[in-house]
Design a protein around this motif. Structure first.
Motif, mmCIF file in Angstrom:
data_model
loop_
_atom_site.group_PDB
_atom_site.id
_atom_site.type_symbol
_atom_site.label_atom_id
_atom_site.label_comp_id
_atom_site.label_asym_id
_atom_site.label_seq_id
_atom_site.Cartn_x
_atom_site.Cartn_y
_atom_site.Cartn_z
ATOM 1 N N MET A 79 0.806 -1.221 0.000
ATOM 2 C CA MET A 79 0.000 0.000 0.000
ATOM 3 C C MET A 79 0.836 1.266 0.000
ATOM 4 N N ALA A 80 2.154 1.123 0.142
ATOM 5 C CA ALA A 80 3.021 2.309 0.027
ATOM 6 C C ALA A 80 2.943 2.905 -1.372
ATOM 7 N N LEU A 81 2.668 2.078 -2.376
ATOM 8 C CA LEU A 81 2.572 2.588 -3.750
ATOM 9 C C LEU A 81 1.385 3.530 -3.925
ATOM 10 N N PRO A 82 0.146 3.076 -3.669
ATOM 11 C CA PRO A 82 -0.969 4.031 -3.796
ATOM 12 C C PRO A 82 -0.900 5.148 -2.756
ATOM 13 N N GLY A 83 -0.327 4.869 -1.582
ATOM 14 C CA GLY A 83 -0.205 5.913 -0.565
ATOM 15 C C GLY A 83 0.684 7.046 -1.024
ATOM 16 N N GLY A 84 1.785 6.717 -1.686
ATOM 17 C CA GLY A 84 2.659 7.751 -2.227
ATOM 18 C C GLY A 84 1.993 8.528 -3.341
ATOM 19 N N TRP A 85 1.214 7.832 -4.169
ATOM 20 C CA TRP A 85 0.502 8.496 -5.268
ATOM 21 C C TRP A 85 -0.528 9.481 -4.727
ATOM 22 N N VAL A 86 -1.262 9.075 -3.705
ATOM 23 C CA VAL A 86 -2.270 9.965 -3.104
ATOM 24 C C VAL A 86 -1.625 11.242 -2.603
ATOM 25 N N ALA A 87 -0.458 11.112 -1.966
ATOM 26 C CA ALA A 87 0.232 12.302 -1.455
ATOM 27 C C ALA A 87 0.738 13.177 -2.588
ATOM 28 N N ASP A 88 1.355 12.558 -3.591
ATOM 29 C CA ASP A 88 1.933 13.317 -4.702
ATOM 30 C C ASP A 88 0.884 14.029 -5.542
ATOM 31 N N ARG A 89 -0.278 13.395 -5.718
ATOM 32 C CA ARG A 89 -1.242 13.906 -6.693
ATOM 33 C C ARG A 89 -2.501 14.521 -6.073
ATOM 34 N N LEU A 90 -2.830 14.159 -4.801
ATOM 35 C CA LEU A 90 -4.109 14.600 -4.253
ATOM 36 C C LEU A 90 -3.981 15.388 -2.950
ATOM 37 N N LEU A 91 -3.412 14.793 -1.911
ATOM 38 C CA LEU A 91 -3.486 15.373 -0.578
ATOM 39 C C LEU A 91 -2.250 16.129 -0.134
ATOM 40 N N ARG A 94 1.762 16.048 4.063
ATOM 41 C CA ARG A 94 1.371 16.386 5.433
ATOM 42 C C ARG A 94 -0.005 15.837 5.788
ATOM 43 N N ARG A 95 -0.986 16.065 4.940
ATOM 44 C CA ARG A 95 -2.329 15.559 5.239
ATOM 45 C C ARG A 95 -2.393 14.042 5.114
ATOM 46 N N SER A 96 -1.592 13.465 4.211
ATOM 47 C CA SER A 96 -1.567 12.003 4.084
ATOM 48 C C SER A 96 -1.073 11.356 5.366
ATOM 49 N N VAL A 97 -0.029 11.939 5.964
ATOM 50 C CA VAL A 97 0.496 11.413 7.225
ATOM 51 C C VAL A 97 -0.555 11.540 8.332
ATOM 52 N N LEU A 98 -1.235 12.681 8.388
ATOM 53 C CA LEU A 98 -2.244 12.889 9.420
ATOM 54 C C LEU A 98 -3.374 11.870 9.294
ATOM 55 N N TRP A 99 -3.949 11.765 8.100
ATOM 56 C CA TRP A 99 -5.060 10.836 7.925
ATOM 57 C C TRP A 99 -4.606 9.386 8.066
ATOM 58 N N GLY A 100 -3.376 9.128 7.653
ATOM 59 C CA GLY A 100 -2.844 7.781 7.851
ATOM 60 C C GLY A 100 -2.763 7.428 9.326
ATOM 61 N N PRO A 218 0.177 17.960 -8.381
ATOM 62 C CA PRO A 218 -1.260 17.807 -8.158
ATOM 63 C C PRO A 218 -2.066 17.564 -9.426
ATOM 64 N N LEU A 219 -3.083 16.740 -9.269
ATOM 65 C CA LEU A 219 -4.042 16.537 -10.349
ATOM 66 C C LEU A 219 -5.099 17.634 -10.260
ATOM 67 N N LEU A 220 -5.432 18.236 -11.389
ATOM 68 C CA LEU A 220 -6.386 19.331 -11.398
ATOM 69 C C LEU A 220 -7.472 19.081 -12.435
ATOM 70 N N GLY A 221 -8.610 19.662 -12.186
ATOM 71 C CA GLY A 221 -9.684 19.654 -13.167
ATOM 72 C C GLY A 221 -10.093 18.277 -13.639
ATOM 73 N N ALA A 222 -10.105 18.103 -14.966
ATOM 74 C CA ALA A 222 -10.566 16.854 -15.569
ATOM 75 C C ALA A 222 -9.672 15.679 -15.190
ATOM 76 N N ASP A 223 -8.367 15.926 -15.076
ATOM 77 C CA ASP A 223 -7.457 14.839 -14.699
ATOM 78 C C ASP A 223 -7.780 14.319 -13.301
#
Length: 493
Positions: A79-91, A94-100, A218-223
């Protein structure tokens, strides 16, 4: 996941932590408490699963318990793979660590509920939370320093001490509570530890400045909408599969374990295939990735044996060792504290040794040393198991010696492998290679969980000797092919 801080990501000036940014203390304590919760729960998990119902456990067979343990560890690293992606592209990190941290704490609290289902529901939450926290807190440590700062490595060394300090303390507390009083009280102690970690992380956020505050890419808009739609589709497919297993009566512990093992291996194969067939990477980068495949296989084989400390060796400690000291029988899980304290002692010595040897010892050779030492530890375990034939209890010093050999092997392979990962990575995949390195542990633990099933059916001495010699032979083979692998590494040592 990038470990290079964006412009302006430095924490505010002011008080320091051992000469480092004050924010390091916040991240140090967060990681320490996260590892406290992780290793505290892990130290008693298999013992709880195999304990009889009369003793408050689930009464699961050893083979199934070992497989569950291996698969759980594998999922944490996968799960480190999707977890890193979420941080890089969405959250953002800092927030990824908090919610984690929040999700991990929730998982441990669920495991503290004294019911049969709680352990599996809690583990699922811990896996998801650790995937968010584990890779991204390391990224935030990197954000505290300039890329070429001479204090950067020292900062990570202090952070690494937090990992092992938490891992050392945890089994002493959760092991006593779980084995001597109540299993779920032990799981509850892990929950309290993670709660401390989250609380001090929130209180210390003012020290972090802008570090990890925003997604790196970050992912924006349609992406963004497209990515969230795909994530929702994947989640829906998983729910349909689970529902199908429930309706057909195939939803059993063994079915889920086998399915997750297969997923881990397939994800890894797909990941390597994607990189090796990418036309945007250069010929030299492709050659280096072929070398990395070999190092990856060696690392997975290493973790297959090493991480049985919490399963097969933990059961051996509970059933076959004389743990009576001055009339007090100490918990078997206390022996899980041996590895981290030896790492704390041995890590500076290993760093000094590799610095002195320089390029005279190549990366493949260091991996080979790790495999041979790992194998020798199981050969020694075979002798311990033979001494315990007939029901005799053996000294726990057998296990201490085994763990000492394994730690020497880990220090030959793990930090070296992390360094090699960053050096062999194609430029395009540089930020994803840390997740790929975690996959080596995931694959080793997933397959190791299946291999550990054999420990219940084979004689223990035969089990340890077979896989110990196999690791030694693989290490010897690694030495024989060192020249070819170094050729593929194209100038990387």
């Amino acid at each position: 996941m990038s470990s290079d801080a964006p412009v302006g990501a430095r924490p505010p000036a002011g008080r320091t932590f051992f000469g480092h940014p004050r924010a390091l203390s916040t991240l140090f304590l967060t990681e320490m408490w996260e590892r406290f919760s992780f290793y505290g729960m892990r130290a008693i998990l298999v013992l709880y699963l195999t304990a009889t119902v009369a003793d408050g456990g689930l009464g699961v067979g050893e083979s199934t318990a070992n497989a569950v343990y291996g698969t759980y560890n594998a999922m944490v690293y996968l799960m480190a793979l999707p977890g890193g992606w979420v941080a890089d592209r969405l959250l953002g990190a800092r927030r990824s660590v908090l919610w984690g941290g929040v999700v991990i704490a929730a998982g441990h609290y669920v495991m503290a509920v004294p019911t049969g289902w709680s352990v599996f529901a809690g583990m699922a939450l811990i896996v998801l939370g650790t995937g968010l926290l584990k890779p991204n807190i390391s990224t935030m440590v990197g954000d505290l320093y300039e890329r070429d700062s001479p204090r950067r490595d020292a900062g990570f060394s202090i952070f690494y001490m937090g990992i092992n300090l938490g891992a050392f303390i945890a089994p002493l507390i959760t092991g006593f509570l779980g084995e001597k009083i109540n299993w779920h009280l032990g799981f509850g102690a892990a929950a309290v530890g993670m709660t401390f970690g989250v609380a001090q992380y929130v209180l210390g956020r003012r020290n972090l400045g802008d570090a990890g505050a925003r997604p790196a890419d970050p992912l924006l808009g349609a992406d963004r909408r497209r990515a969230l739609t795909r994530a929702g589709a994947v989640t829906a497919v998983l729910l349909v599969v689970l529902l199908g297993l429930l309706l057909t009566g195939w939803f059993t512990v063994n079915t889920v374990v086998n399915l997750l093992t297969a997923v881990t291996v397939l994800v890894t194969v797909g990941y390597f295939a994607r990189i090796l067939t990418d036309r945007e990477i250069s010929g030299t980068e492709r050659r280096r990735m072929k070398a990395y495949v070999w190092l990856f296989v060696f690392a997975a084989a290493f973790w297959l044996i090493y991480d049985q400390a919490g399963s097969v060796l933990n059961i051996f400690a509970a059933e076959r060792t004389d743990r009576n000291v001055a009339g007090f029988t100490f918990p078997a899980s206390w022996l899980q504290s041996v590895n981290p304290i030896l790492i704390i002692i041995g890590a500076p010595l290993a760093a000094w040794l590799w610095l002195r040897l320089g390029h005279r010892v190549s990366t493949p050779t260091k991996f080979a040393v790790g495999l041979v030492l790992n194998g020798l530890s199981f050969v020694l375990m075979a002798a311990a198991a033979q001494a315990a034939v007939g029901g005799d209890l053996v000294s726990p010093w057998w296990l201490v010696a085994v763990y000492a050999i394994q730690v020497a092997g880990e220090l030959s392979l793990s930090p070296v492998g992390l360094s090699a990962t960053t050096k062999l990575a194609p430029v395009k995949y540089a930020s994803q290679m840390l997740g790929l390195w975690f996959l080596a542990t995931a694959v080793g633990d997933a397959i190791g969980g299946q291999v550990a099933r054999l420990a219940q059916n084979w004689s223990q001495s035969a089990y340890f000797l077979t896989f110990g010699l196999a690791s030694v032979l693989l290490g010897v083979a690694a030495v024989m092919f060192t020249r070819q692998i170094r050729g593929l590494m194209a100038g990387i040592h």
